[in-house]
Design a protein around this motif. Structure first.
Motif, short mmCIF file in Angstrom:
data_model
loop_
_atom_site.label_atom_id
_atom_site.label_comp_id
_atom_site.label_asym_id
_atom_site.label_seq_id
_atom_site.Cartn_x
_atom_site.Cartn_y
_atom_site.Cartn_z
N ALA A 336 -108.76 -9.49 63.82
CA ALA A 336 -109.34 -9.14 65.12
C ALA A 336 -110.79 -9.62 65.19
N LEU A 337 -111.52 -9.53 64.08
CA LEU A 337 -112.90 -10.01 64.05
C LEU A 337 -112.95 -11.50 64.29
N LYS A 338 -112.05 -12.23 63.67
CA LYS A 338 -111.99 -13.67 63.84
C LYS A 338 -111.65 -14.06 65.28
N ALA A 339 -110.74 -13.29 65.91
CA ALA A 339 -110.31 -13.62 67.28
C ALA A 339 -111.41 -13.38 68.30
N GLN A 340 -112.35 -12.48 68.02
CA GLN A 340 -113.50 -12.21 68.90
C GLN A 340 -113.09 -11.84 70.34
N LYS A 341 -112.04 -11.03 70.47
CA LYS A 341 -111.59 -10.61 71.79
C LYS A 341 -111.82 -9.12 72.03
N PHE A 342 -112.57 -8.50 71.17
CA PHE A 342 -112.78 -7.06 71.26
C PHE A 342 -114.09 -6.74 71.98
N VAL A 343 -114.26 -5.48 72.34
CA VAL A 343 -115.49 -4.99 72.96
C VAL A 343 -116.12 -3.99 72.01
N GLY A 344 -117.44 -4.09 71.83
CA GLY A 344 -118.12 -3.15 70.96
C GLY A 344 -117.92 -3.50 69.50
N LYS A 345 -117.46 -2.53 68.70
CA LYS A 345 -117.36 -2.68 67.26
C LYS A 345 -115.94 -2.48 66.74
N LEU A 346 -115.67 -3.10 65.59
CA LEU A 346 -114.42 -2.90 64.85
C LEU A 346 -114.73 -2.06 63.62
N VAL A 347 -113.89 -1.05 63.37
CA VAL A 347 -114.14 -0.13 62.27
C VAL A 347 -112.85 0.09 61.48
N ILE A 348 -113.01 0.25 60.17
CA ILE A 348 -111.89 0.55 59.27
C ILE A 348 -112.09 1.95 58.69
N LYS A 349 -111.07 2.78 58.79
CA LYS A 349 -111.11 4.09 58.13
C LYS A 349 -110.97 3.89 56.63
#
Length: 350
Positions: A336-349
């Motif tokens: 998902a980080l590579k795709a750069q299609k998200f809003v805000g931040k990506l987090v892993i539990k």
């Protein structure tokens, strides 16, 4: 035994866009639980957030910094103090939720030379936050905001602190005008923090949907740069020809020319990122004759992170983030980080 993700450099392509790069991210489940020494605390990490630089770390890219095989990646983390070593200032704080400072060198002050890349978590030879337990020196912990979950808190370590660094390039007060770009991590925090400080925020983004998010965060004027490619003209119109006091530029070469154009005479452009391709342009006349300042923003200090925490608690701000990824889905988070299609931040539990 505890678990940790580690970077093992079997792919030497140096291409951070390579689909084989994820082979370098390996989950180990045979790591002994560490024991804190004098002036240290043992933190059970509960969440870790991703930044673009983590793609570069995954392949030891020379564009960032060469990485030692076997380190745990990611710089942003939040967790709970579960044990302390002799003489630790946190000995009466077992169970307290904390943030790990991403950079181990820059504690206070405005001199960005104190930010040492080689001493940033999750790169070079320094273990990061994608592991269950971490030994942390006392002075490198900050109390988490009381109003945030572990996942929300982790998301603000680098991006939130960097947004504060960018915004404090000038003295923001009631009536100050700030321009932000996009809805990535730093930009979303910049909108929230600037609005909380009393600034008028003009936000640009690629879609009306994302601009609605910017509006909810506190932006008062919105510009779709796909519909208005020469958006600097619109900014000048909105400010009656004066221009904005501060631009938080995350685009780099593809946006900096218009960022300078829409800044007022004597204004500041805080350069945070370089999401666009390199291009040649002459910035000297605009900067010189406008008396404008272009300032590179290099990470953030512990004090800047603390200021971000204070703002978040005072105004009950909540970071923008995608649905957190589960521990076993770390590879999906990187995709998902590579795709750069998200809003805000990506987090892993964790």
């Amino acid at each position: 035994m505890t678990s940790a993700y580690q970077v093992h450099l079997v792919d030497t392509s140096r291409d951070h866009n390579s689909t084989t790069a994820l082979q370098n991210l390996v989950l180990r489940t045979d790591i002994p639980k560490p024991i804190p020494g004098p002036g240290e605390a043992l933190v059970r990490i509960r969440a870790a957030a991703l930044n673009y630089r983590d793609l570069l770390v995954l392949v030891s890219s020379p564009f960032y910094i060469p990485t030692t095989s076997g380190i745990s990646p990611l710089a942003d983390g939040a967790g709970t103090i579960v044990e302390t070593g002799p003489g630790s200032i946190w000995e009466d704080s077992i169970g307290m939720n904390v943030l790990l400072c991403a950079n181990q060198a820059w504690i206070d002050g405005s001199d960005a030379a104190q930010y040492i890349v080689e001493r940033t978590l999750g790169a070079a030879n320094v273990d990061g936050t994608l592991r269950q337990y971490a030994i942390v020196a006392d002075h490198l912990l900050v109390k988490s905001p009381k109003n945030l979950s572990h996942e929300e808190a982790a998301s603000m370590v680098a991006a939130g602190g960097t947004a504060i660094h960018a915004l404090t390039s000038i003295d923001i007060r009631e009536g100050t005008t700030v321009l932000t770009q996009g809805t990535g991590g730093v930009s979303c925090f910049a909108i929230q923090y600037a609005a909380a400080m009393g600034a008028r925020v003009i936000a640009t983004s690629s879609s009306d949907t994302k601009l609605e998010i910017a509006k909810r965060l506190g932006a008062t004027e919105l510009i779709n740069y796909n519909k208005t490619p020469q958006w600097a003209h619109e900014v000048l119109r909105l400010t009656h020809g004066r221009g904005v006091d501060l631009v938080v530029d995350v685009g780099g070469a593809g946006t900096v020319e218009q960022s300078i154009k829409c800044a007022r005479d004597g204004g500041m452009i805080s350069l945070v990122g370089f999401l666009t391709e390199s291009t040649k342009t002459d910035l000297v006349p605009s900067l010189l004759f406008g008396g404008k300042t272009l300032r590179g923003i290099r990470g953030n200090s512990k004090a800047m992170l603390q200021e971000a925490v204070n703002l978040v608690e005072e105004h009950d701000l909540h970071p923008v983030m995608e649905q957190p990824f589960e521990w076993e889905d770390a590879h999906e988070a990187y995709k998902a980080l590579k795709a750069q299609k998200f809003v805000g931040k990506l987090v892993i539990k964790v």
